[in-house]
Design an enzyme around this catalytic site. Structure first.
Site, PDB file in Angstrom:
ATOM      1  N   LYS A 175      12.050 -11.765 -14.192  1.00  0.00           N
ATOM      2  CA  LYS A 175      11.026 -10.848 -13.692  1.00  0.00           C
ATOM      3  C   LYS A 175       9.740 -11.555 -13.287  1.00  0.00           C
ATOM      4  O   LYS A 175       9.075 -11.181 -12.338  1.00  0.00           O
ATOM      5  CB  LYS A 175      10.721  -9.791 -14.768  1.00  0.00           C
ATOM      6  CG  LYS A 175       9.652  -8.784 -14.368  1.00  0.00           C
ATOM      7  CD  LYS A 175       9.449  -7.762 -15.475  1.00  0.00           C
ATOM      8  CE  LYS A 175       8.332  -6.785 -15.120  1.00  0.00           C
ATOM      9  NZ  LYS A 175       7.004  -7.417 -15.153  1.00  0.00           N
TER      10      LYS A 175
ATOM     11  N   PHE B 261       6.802  -0.195 -16.082  1.00  0.00           N
ATOM     12  CA  PHE B 261       7.886   0.331 -15.250  1.00  0.00           C
ATOM     13  C   PHE B 261       7.500   1.669 -14.616  1.00  0.00           C
ATOM     14  O   PHE B 261       6.330   1.912 -14.330  1.00  0.00           O
ATOM     15  CB  PHE B 261       9.184   0.415 -16.049  1.00  0.00           C
ATOM     16  CG  PHE B 261       9.660  -0.928 -16.540  1.00  0.00           C
ATOM     17  CD1 PHE B 261       9.810  -1.999 -15.665  1.00  0.00           C
ATOM     18  CD2 PHE B 261       9.941  -1.148 -17.878  1.00  0.00           C
ATOM     19  CE1 PHE B 261      10.226  -3.250 -16.107  1.00  0.00           C
ATOM     20  CE2 PHE B 261      10.364  -2.394 -18.331  1.00  0.00           C
ATOM     21  CZ  PHE B 261      10.506  -3.444 -17.447  1.00  0.00           C
TER      22      PHE B 261
ATOM     23  N   TRP C 115      -2.764  -7.349  -2.392  1.00  0.00           N
ATOM     24  CA  TRP C 115      -2.129  -8.657  -2.552  1.00  0.00           C
ATOM     25  C   TRP C 115      -2.714  -9.646  -1.555  1.00  0.00           C
ATOM     26  O   TRP C 115      -2.992 -10.792  -1.881  1.00  0.00           O
ATOM     27  CB  TRP C 115      -0.613  -8.527  -2.355  1.00  0.00           C
ATOM     28  CG  TRP C 115       0.136  -9.807  -2.586  1.00  0.00           C
ATOM     29  CD1 TRP C 115       0.642 -10.261  -3.763  1.00  0.00           C
ATOM     30  CD2 TRP C 115       0.450 -10.810  -1.596  1.00  0.00           C
ATOM     31  NE1 TRP C 115       1.253 -11.489  -3.583  1.00  0.00           N
ATOM     32  CE2 TRP C 115       1.150 -11.847  -2.264  1.00  0.00           C
ATOM     33  CE3 TRP C 115       0.210 -10.933  -0.236  1.00  0.00           C
ATOM     34  CZ2 TRP C 115       1.609 -12.990  -1.606  1.00  0.00           C
ATOM     35  CZ3 TRP C 115       0.657 -12.072   0.429  1.00  0.00           C
ATOM     36  CH2 TRP C 115       1.359 -13.081  -0.259  1.00  0.00           C
TER      37      TRP C 115
ATOM     38  N   LYS D 205       2.896  -3.287  -9.320  1.00  0.00           N
ATOM     39  CA  LYS D 205       2.058  -2.349 -10.087  1.00  0.00           C
ATOM     40  C   LYS D 205       0.844  -3.045 -10.702  1.00  0.00           C
ATOM     41  O   LYS D 205      -0.273  -2.531 -10.624  1.00  0.00           O
ATOM     42  CB  LYS D 205       2.913  -1.670 -11.155  1.00  0.00           C
ATOM     43  CG  LYS D 205       2.174  -0.692 -12.042  1.00  0.00           C
ATOM     44  CD  LYS D 205       3.110   0.346 -12.654  1.00  0.00           C
ATOM     45  CE  LYS D 205       4.334  -0.274 -13.284  1.00  0.00           C
ATOM     46  NZ  LYS D 205       4.031  -1.082 -14.482  1.00  0.00           N
TER      47      LYS D 205
ATOM     48  N   ARG E 279      -1.455  -5.243 -20.379  1.00  0.00           N
ATOM     49  CA  ARG E 279      -0.634  -5.841 -21.437  1.00  0.00           C
ATOM     50  C   ARG E 279      -0.580  -7.354 -21.262  1.00  0.00           C
ATOM     51  O   ARG E 279      -0.798  -7.868 -20.175  1.00  0.00           O
ATOM     52  CB  ARG E 279       0.801  -5.286 -21.376  1.00  0.00           C
ATOM     53  CG  ARG E 279       0.922  -3.821 -21.712  1.00  0.00           C
ATOM     54  CD  ARG E 279       2.329  -3.303 -21.413  1.00  0.00           C
ATOM     55  NE  ARG E 279       2.612  -3.397 -19.989  1.00  0.00           N
ATOM     56  CZ  ARG E 279       3.828  -3.517 -19.477  1.00  0.00           C
ATOM     57  NH1 ARG E 279       4.876  -3.582 -20.273  1.00  0.00           N
ATOM     58  NH2 ARG E 279       4.011  -3.579 -18.187  1.00  0.00           N
TER      59      ARG E 279
ATOM     60  N   THR F 215      -0.452  -5.842  -9.704  1.00  0.00           N
ATOM     61  CA  THR F 215      -1.282  -6.278  -8.573  1.00  0.00           C
ATOM     62  C   THR F 215      -2.190  -5.152  -8.104  1.00  0.00           C
ATOM     63  O   THR F 215      -3.385  -5.349  -7.858  1.00  0.00           O
ATOM     64  CB  THR F 215      -0.386  -6.773  -7.422  1.00  0.00           C
ATOM     65  OG1 THR F 215       0.426  -7.847  -7.891  1.00  0.00           O
ATOM     66  CG2 THR F 215      -1.208  -7.248  -6.233  1.00  0.00           C
TER      67      THR F 215
ATOM     68  N   PHE G 168       3.730  -4.249   2.749  1.00  0.00           N
ATOM     69  CA  PHE G 168       4.304  -5.576   2.961  1.00  0.00           C
ATOM     70  C   PHE G 168       4.345  -5.858   4.460  1.00  0.00           C
ATOM     71  O   PHE G 168       4.429  -4.932   5.273  1.00  0.00           O
ATOM     72  CB  PHE G 168       5.727  -5.633   2.385  1.00  0.00           C
ATOM     73  CG  PHE G 168       5.785  -5.837   0.897  1.00  0.00           C
ATOM     74  CD1 PHE G 168       6.162  -7.060   0.356  1.00  0.00           C
ATOM     75  CD2 PHE G 168       5.459  -4.805   0.017  1.00  0.00           C
ATOM     76  CE1 PHE G 168       6.214  -7.251  -1.018  1.00  0.00           C
ATOM     77  CE2 PHE G 168       5.509  -4.980  -1.351  1.00  0.00           C
ATOM     78  CZ  PHE G 168       5.886  -6.210  -1.870  1.00  0.00           C
TER      79      PHE G 168
ATOM     80  N   ALA H 166       8.334  -1.330 -21.741  1.00  0.00           N
ATOM     81  CA  ALA H 166       8.499   0.119 -21.641  1.00  0.00           C
ATOM     82  C   ALA H 166       9.960   0.547 -21.637  1.00  0.00           C
ATOM     83  O   ALA H 166      10.262   1.716 -21.862  1.00  0.00           O
ATOM     84  CB  ALA H 166       7.809   0.649 -20.391  1.00  0.00           C
TER      85      ALA H 166
END
Length: 564
Positions: free
Chosen positions: A111, A307, A415, A77, A100, A79, A387, A279
């Site tokens: 994470k 999230f 990405w 997200k 954030r 990215t 991906f 979140a």
């Protein structure tokens, strides 16, 4: 003999970035000298004067990035958020990103960081993911100063009559440490204080973090801090920070932390990074100040909420947007085929194998989040974060499923390609923002004047898809107490697992026939919301069996290794 091209790690890509001096970034967004101050070569703090000086200036378009329920496969997200900001710049739009700050807990835990990835990152990545400009340390210090003042007051005669058994203000640490969840303090005799039960939360769960992210000035910050609940007397009378006269000292520690931070992306797009509530246990958005400043500095502001849409986006709208009078021009929902297959029941070890049935099953998770954004009356596009393992058949099936649901979709490869891989997404976002939808279409799913039960039911039924809400005996007693004390007219901030629409992290996809169980509430009177704790959610995470910290190091030249 053929050679295999190895993809550089995030930190390798970031360390080779051609960053511009922060002075140039400030000049590009036309900051006046009084509106910012540099911190080293590549970071700066924005002064609160910026908003005052530009209060009559038209805001840019606000683009909110959210996602499906996250999985261990990763959705990217942040990215996509960074890549979209870069792509808008490539289209000739003046864009600013608002994110954030990362917490050290996930960075050294499981994470990871929150600076994006691949060729869509904010930099300097190492600084941002570690101590950055010291904002989190200031918040931790202010929080723990208050904890020390409370215990000192009890030790020094307790003129307020605080019941040591009913102190609700814990301590905080920005590290995952399960051993500190429940502790005993004050042991060792009279000189060491009054023994009582206590505990630690992670810094991002601190109410001071939430306050910092929802106020728009120093005076409002001080007033919000003064309202915070710290405990009760033996007669069950609430005791607030203002009763201790501690708000001034707390504000002193936060006077610089309240100022948003300016950095840049790998492609030199301006980025404001400030605040970092999770979140799943808080409201999950960057600071209102940073977002509002970005809206004065750019034509398009790309921000994210933590999230999935069931947590971050819901709280962004019901808490942050309500407080700051914001309205997103468009929403981006990030999804990956890998994550949808996980939601469809595939084991993580099998994700590289084509599985159309699992993709279709997991797709229902995306459908629910799309329905939620529609309920808020906001236009949206799904960003498929691609991906290399995605097969042509899976891609075509995904696009067909989106078409059947009337879901606008864009294939993104930020990405791997940076902003160039998000141009189609950027074009669709610009078109959505131009069409805009009617302001009258934008709506909240509950009013603050609704009862606590009604607000909780609206979130559970309309956002999660639950049958209803079950309140524990403790929660029911708290609802009655809050009504009597006049605390019930506040938004609800649900603390819930991020991995499921339900409060059970094992229920992926789109579960049905479930109820949300609220075990207790916590009043965040300074931040201006009530926290509803559901399921087994913890406000102090633990470390995994093999924390990321075990693979980090720094060489003799000070170069960090293993940080993603």
């Amino acid at each position: 003999m053929s050679s295999v091209k190895l993809t550089p790690s995030d930190i390798e890509i970031a360390s080779n970035a051609k960053m511009k001096p922060i002075t140039e970034i400030a000049q590009e967004i036309k900051l006046e000298e009084v509106e910012w101050e540099p911190i080293g070569r590549y970071k700066a703090k924005l002064d609160l004067e910026l908003l005052k000086r530009r209060k009559d200036q038209t805001d840019g378009h606000l683009i909110l990035v959210t996602s499906i329920n996250p999985t261990s496969a990763g959705e990217g997200k942040t990215t996509v958020t960074v890549g979209l900001g870069d792509a808008l710049q490539q289209l000739g739009k003046k864009s600013v990103i608002a994110l954030r700050e990362p917490s050290l807990g996930p960075v050294f835990g499981m994470k990871g960081g929150a600076a994006g990835g691949g060729y869509a990152q904010v930099v300097p990545m190492e600084d941002i993911n570690l101590h950055f400009t010291g904002d989190f340390h200031a918040i931790s210090s202010a929080h723990n100063l208050l904890a020390a003042l409370i215990d000192n007051h009890i030790q020094q005669g307790n003129s307020l009559g605080i019941d040591p058994r009913r102190v609700v203000w814990k301590r905080v640490l920005d590290i995952n440490d399960r051993a500190l969840r429940d502790i005993i303090i004050g042991l060792g005799g009279k000189a060491n204080g009054v023994p009582r039960e206590d505990g630690f939360d992670i810094t991002v769960a601190s109410e001071i973090m939430a306050i910092l992210c929802l106020v728009e000035g120093v005076e409002e910050l001080k007033q919000a801090l003064s309202r915070m609940l710290i405990g009760y007397t033996s007669e069950q009378t609430p005791v607030h920070v203002r009763d201790l006269k501690a708000e001034g000292a707390l504000t002193v520690l936060l006077k610089d932390a309240i100022k948003p931070n300016l950095v840049q992306t790998l492609e030199n797009t301006p980025a404001l990074i400030h605040g970092g509530p999770f979140a799943n246990i808080a409201h999950g958005c960057n600071s209102l100040l940073a977002t509002k400043m970005a809206l004065k500095l750019g034509e398009y502001v790309v921000t994210e909420a933590g999230f999935g849409a069931d947590l971050g986006a819901e709280k962004f709208i019901h808490i942050k947007a309500r407080k700051g009078n914001l309205r997103p021009s468009a929403v981006v929902i990030v999804a990956t085929i890998r994550a949808l297959k996980l939601h469809g029941g595939v084991a993580k070890s099998q994700l590289a194998q084509e599985n159309l049935a699992a993709l279709e099953g997991g797709f229902e998770n995306l459908v629910k989040h799309a329905e939620t954004i529609r309920r808020f009356g906001l236009p949206f596009v799904v960003a498929l974060n691609q991906f290399p393992t995605d097969t042509d058949s899976e891609l075509q099936r995904f696009l067909k499923l989106c078409q059947q649901q009337g879901i606008l979709v864009s294939q993104t490869q930020v990405w791997e390609q940076g902003g160039a891989g998000g141009k189609d997404l950027a074009e669709k976002v610009v078109q959505l923002a131009k069409e805009g939808g009617s302001v009258a279409d934008f709506r909240f799913l509950y009013g603050t004047e609704d009862s606590v039960e009604a607000k909780m039911a609206a979130i559970a039924k309309e956002v999660y898809g639950a049958e209803g809400v079950i309140f524990s005996d403790k929660a029911q007693k708290q609802i009655l107490e809050y009504e009597q004390r006049g605390w019930s007219d506040l938004p609800i901030c649900v603390a819930k697992t991020q991995y499921s629409l339900s409060d059970d992290p094992q229920k992926g996809g789109r579960p049905a026939g479930f109820y949300i169980t609220v075990r207790e509430f916590k009043p965040s009177l300074g931040a201006g919301f009530l926290v509803a704790l559901t399921g087994s959610i913890m406000t102090m995470p633990g470390l995994p069996k093999e924390p990321a910290a075990l693979y980090m190091d720094v060489d003799g030249d000070g170069k960090i290794k293993g940080l993603f």
